[in-house]
Write a protein that holds these residues in place. Sequence first.
Motif, PDB file in Angstrom:
ATOM      1  N   THR A 109      10.491   5.500   3.725  1.00  0.00           N
ATOM      2  CA  THR A 109      11.311   6.710   3.645  1.00  0.00           C
ATOM      3  C   THR A 109      12.233   6.665   2.431  1.00  0.00           C
ATOM      4  O   THR A 109      12.381   7.667   1.710  1.00  0.00           O
ATOM      5  CB  THR A 109      12.159   6.872   4.926  1.00  0.00           C
ATOM      6  OG1 THR A 109      11.288   6.922   6.070  1.00  0.00           O
ATOM      7  CG2 THR A 109      12.985   8.149   4.872  1.00  0.00           C
ATOM      8  N   GLN A 110      12.842   5.505   2.194  1.00  0.00           N
ATOM      9  CA  GLN A 110      13.730   5.355   1.036  1.00  0.00           C
ATOM     10  C   GLN A 110      12.957   5.495  -0.272  1.00  0.00           C
ATOM     11  O   GLN A 110      13.444   6.118  -1.220  1.00  0.00           O
ATOM     12  CB  GLN A 110      14.433   4.002   1.092  1.00  0.00           C
ATOM     13  CG  GLN A 110      15.483   3.910   2.200  1.00  0.00           C
ATOM     14  CD  GLN A 110      16.152   2.551   2.258  1.00  0.00           C
ATOM     15  OE1 GLN A 110      15.643   1.567   1.727  1.00  0.00           O
ATOM     16  NE2 GLN A 110      17.294   2.480   2.914  1.00  0.00           N
ATOM     17  N   ILE A 111      11.754   4.915  -0.314  1.00  0.00           N
ATOM     18  CA  ILE A 111      10.916   5.031  -1.515  1.00  0.00           C
ATOM     19  C   ILE A 111      10.558   6.493  -1.771  1.00  0.00           C
ATOM     20  O   ILE A 111      10.620   6.981  -2.908  1.00  0.00           O
ATOM     21  CB  ILE A 111       9.630   4.194  -1.361  1.00  0.00           C
ATOM     22  CG1 ILE A 111       9.952   2.699  -1.408  1.00  0.00           C
ATOM     23  CG2 ILE A 111       8.625   4.539  -2.455  1.00  0.00           C
ATOM     24  CD1 ILE A 111      10.473   2.211  -2.750  1.00  0.00           C
ATOM     25  N   LYS A 112      10.197   7.211  -0.705  1.00  0.00           N
ATOM     26  CA  LYS A 112       9.831   8.629  -0.831  1.00  0.00           C
ATOM     27  C   LYS A 112      11.012   9.448  -1.332  1.00  0.00           C
ATOM     28  O   LYS A 112      10.863  10.287  -2.229  1.00  0.00           O
ATOM     29  CB  LYS A 112       9.351   9.160   0.526  1.00  0.00           C
ATOM     30  CG  LYS A 112       8.876  10.597   0.492  1.00  0.00           C
ATOM     31  CD  LYS A 112       8.388  11.053   1.860  1.00  0.00           C
ATOM     32  CE  LYS A 112       7.927  12.499   1.819  1.00  0.00           C
ATOM     33  NZ  LYS A 112       7.452  12.959   3.156  1.00  0.00           N
ATOM     34  N   ASN A 113      12.195   9.188  -0.764  1.00  0.00           N
ATOM     35  CA  ASN A 113      13.398   9.914  -1.195  1.00  0.00           C
ATOM     36  C   ASN A 113      13.740   9.604  -2.642  1.00  0.00           C
ATOM     37  O   ASN A 113      14.174  10.487  -3.396  1.00  0.00           O
ATOM     38  CB  ASN A 113      14.577   9.556  -0.290  1.00  0.00           C
ATOM     39  CG  ASN A 113      14.427  10.105   1.120  1.00  0.00           C
ATOM     40  OD1 ASN A 113      13.701  11.066   1.340  1.00  0.00           O
ATOM     41  ND2 ASN A 113      15.085   9.479   2.074  1.00  0.00           N
ATOM     42  N   SER A 163       0.820  -1.220   0.000  1.00  0.00           N
ATOM     43  CA  SER A 163       0.000   0.000   0.000  1.00  0.00           C
ATOM     44  C   SER A 163       0.848   1.263   0.000  1.00  0.00           C
ATOM     45  O   SER A 163       0.369   2.346  -0.328  1.00  0.00           O
ATOM     46  CB  SER A 163      -0.927   0.012   1.216  1.00  0.00           C
ATOM     47  OG  SER A 163      -0.175   0.183   2.407  1.00  0.00           O
ATOM     48  N   ARG A 164       2.123   1.133   0.433  1.00  0.00           N
ATOM     49  CA  ARG A 164       3.023   2.284   0.565  1.00  0.00           C
ATOM     50  C   ARG A 164       2.409   3.369   1.441  1.00  0.00           C
ATOM     51  O   ARG A 164       2.541   4.571   1.174  1.00  0.00           O
ATOM     52  CB  ARG A 164       3.385   2.854  -0.810  1.00  0.00           C
ATOM     53  CG  ARG A 164       4.205   1.911  -1.660  1.00  0.00           C
ATOM     54  CD  ARG A 164       4.691   2.572  -2.928  1.00  0.00           C
ATOM     55  NE  ARG A 164       5.501   1.660  -3.726  1.00  0.00           N
ATOM     56  CZ  ARG A 164       6.098   1.989  -4.865  1.00  0.00           C
ATOM     57  NH1 ARG A 164       5.970   3.222  -5.338  1.00  0.00           N
ATOM     58  NH2 ARG A 164       6.811   1.121  -5.537  1.00  0.00           N
ATOM     59  N   ASN A 165       1.721   2.923   2.483  1.00  0.00           N
ATOM     60  CA  ASN A 165       1.059   3.839   3.408  1.00  0.00           C
ATOM     61  C   ASN A 165       1.602   3.580   4.805  1.00  0.00           C
ATOM     62  O   ASN A 165       1.255   2.588   5.453  1.00  0.00           O
ATOM     63  CB  ASN A 165      -0.459   3.613   3.362  1.00  0.00           C
ATOM     64  CG  ASN A 165      -1.223   4.656   4.159  1.00  0.00           C
ATOM     65  OD1 ASN A 165      -0.684   5.273   5.078  1.00  0.00           O
ATOM     66  ND2 ASN A 165      -2.472   4.860   3.809  1.00  0.00           N
ATOM     67  N   VAL A 166       2.487   4.464   5.262  1.00  0.00           N
ATOM     68  CA  VAL A 166       3.143   4.255   6.557  1.00  0.00           C
ATOM     69  C   VAL A 166       2.141   4.326   7.714  1.00  0.00           C
ATOM     70  O   VAL A 166       2.297   3.635   8.723  1.00  0.00           O
ATOM     71  CB  VAL A 166       4.289   5.281   6.743  1.00  0.00           C
ATOM     72  CG1 VAL A 166       3.730   6.686   6.901  1.00  0.00           C
ATOM     73  CG2 VAL A 166       5.165   4.904   7.918  1.00  0.00           C
ATOM     74  N   ARG A 167       1.081   5.136   7.561  1.00  0.00           N
ATOM     75  CA  ARG A 167       0.067   5.217   8.614  1.00  0.00           C
ATOM     76  C   ARG A 167      -0.661   3.890   8.773  1.00  0.00           C
ATOM     77  O   ARG A 167      -0.953   3.462   9.899  1.00  0.00           O
ATOM     78  CB  ARG A 167      -0.938   6.326   8.288  1.00  0.00           C
ATOM     79  CG  ARG A 167      -0.368   7.740   8.407  1.00  0.00           C
ATOM     80  CD  ARG A 167      -1.439   8.778   8.171  1.00  0.00           C
ATOM     81  NE  ARG A 167      -0.898  10.129   8.296  1.00  0.00           N
ATOM     82  CZ  ARG A 167      -1.619  11.231   8.119  1.00  0.00           C
ATOM     83  NH1 ARG A 167      -2.914  11.135   7.806  1.00  0.00           N
ATOM     84  NH2 ARG A 167      -1.056  12.411   8.258  1.00  0.00           N
ATOM     85  N   LEU A 168      -0.956   3.253   7.656  1.00  0.00           N
ATOM     86  CA  LEU A 168      -1.613   1.944   7.697  1.00  0.00           C
ATOM     87  C   LEU A 168      -0.723   0.934   8.409  1.00  0.00           C
ATOM     88  O   LEU A 168      -1.202   0.145   9.238  1.00  0.00           O
ATOM     89  CB  LEU A 168      -1.917   1.477   6.276  1.00  0.00           C
ATOM     90  CG  LEU A 168      -2.458   0.035   6.142  1.00  0.00           C
ATOM     91  CD1 LEU A 168      -3.800  -0.100   6.841  1.00  0.00           C
ATOM     92  CD2 LEU A 168      -2.566  -0.359   4.673  1.00  0.00           C
ATOM     93  N   ALA A 227       9.749  -1.393   7.806  1.00  0.00           N
ATOM     94  CA  ALA A 227       8.812  -0.919   6.785  1.00  0.00           C
ATOM     95  C   ALA A 227       8.837   0.607   6.702  1.00  0.00           C
ATOM     96  O   ALA A 227       8.796   1.184   5.611  1.00  0.00           O
ATOM     97  CB  ALA A 227       7.405  -1.398   7.098  1.00  0.00           C
ATOM     98  N   SER A 228       8.927   1.256   7.856  1.00  0.00           N
ATOM     99  CA  SER A 228       8.990   2.720   7.891  1.00  0.00           C
ATOM    100  C   SER A 228      10.240   3.221   7.170  1.00  0.00           C
ATOM    101  O   SER A 228      10.188   4.198   6.406  1.00  0.00           O
ATOM    102  CB  SER A 228       8.991   3.207   9.336  1.00  0.00           C
ATOM    103  OG  SER A 228       9.143   4.609   9.409  1.00  0.00           O
ATOM    104  N   LYS A 229      11.357   2.540   7.388  1.00  0.00           N
ATOM    105  CA  LYS A 229      12.601   2.909   6.705  1.00  0.00           C
ATOM    106  C   LYS A 229      12.470   2.690   5.204  1.00  0.00           C
ATOM    107  O   LYS A 229      12.943   3.499   4.395  1.00  0.00           O
ATOM    108  CB  LYS A 229      13.760   2.074   7.260  1.00  0.00           C
ATOM    109  CG  LYS A 229      15.115   2.494   6.724  1.00  0.00           C
ATOM    110  CD  LYS A 229      16.236   1.702   7.363  1.00  0.00           C
ATOM    111  CE  LYS A 229      17.592   2.146   6.822  1.00  0.00           C
ATOM    112  NZ  LYS A 229      18.705   1.372   7.425  1.00  0.00           N
ATOM    113  N   TYR A 230      11.803   1.613   4.832  1.00  0.00           N
ATOM    114  CA  TYR A 230      11.575   1.314   3.416  1.00  0.00           C
ATOM    115  C   TYR A 230      10.740   2.421   2.769  1.00  0.00           C
ATOM    116  O   TYR A 230      11.054   2.885   1.668  1.00  0.00           O
ATOM    117  CB  TYR A 230      10.870  -0.033   3.299  1.00  0.00           C
ATOM    118  CG  TYR A 230      10.317  -0.332   1.929  1.00  0.00           C
ATOM    119  CD1 TYR A 230      11.152  -0.736   0.887  1.00  0.00           C
ATOM    120  CD2 TYR A 230       8.951  -0.219   1.675  1.00  0.00           C
ATOM    121  CE1 TYR A 230      10.638  -1.011  -0.375  1.00  0.00           C
ATOM    122  CE2 TYR A 230       8.437  -0.495   0.421  1.00  0.00           C
ATOM    123  CZ  TYR A 230       9.279  -0.887  -0.597  1.00  0.00           C
ATOM    124  OH  TYR A 230       8.762  -1.161  -1.836  1.00  0.00           O
TER     125      TYR A 230
END
Length: 200
Positions: free
Chosen positions: A110-114, A54-59, A105-108
């Motif tokens: 962040t890397q995707i966003k960057n 989902s690429r949704n860190v809140r989820l 997952a949170s680090k992942y």
Amino acid sequence: MLISKHINSTIIKNLVLIITFLSVIVVFIFDSLIPLGVAAGVPYIIPILLSLWSRNVRLTFSLAITCSILTLIGLYTSPEGGELSKVLINRGLAILAIWACTLLASKYFTQIKNQILLEQEIEKLAIYRQTIVGVNHLVRNLQNNFQLINHSKSFKNEFGEETVKLLNQSCKEVTEILERLENLEDVSVDSISRVAFSNV
């Protein structure tokens, strides 16, 4: 085309959400049926890993909290079995595994966003350079046309030698600025402004 991609993306996201929440329910039922001595809470990492789609860190964090709570509820819903100390250790390890996966997952994310931001910046830079090249080409064409007019005696007589010199100087300055903009390494608003208005 874009609408079709958006619809497909929405369908995939909804499907991932459904599968993720179904996996939470399945793991909770499984945990409730297994005696307490078994580390049945560890499979809660499955929904955490599924949430990566989902690429949704809140989820992902919401699932981590939910799965942690369900792991604790499993202490009361699961059949008795095993020593209390081992049961508590197993539950603690399950919660630790859940949050370890969540942090990874949170680090992942962040890397995707960057990476997305970097790709956007590279795309902007490519568009900028192509624009400068295009404008430079147009200016050179205008300059070449002006050179033909420049050799016209009637043009010089009508506008005067001084005006012709000023026009030549302006064309030269514009060409130099465009060349400097084309070779600019630090593409930012300030650096572009300094080059563009360097002769002002």
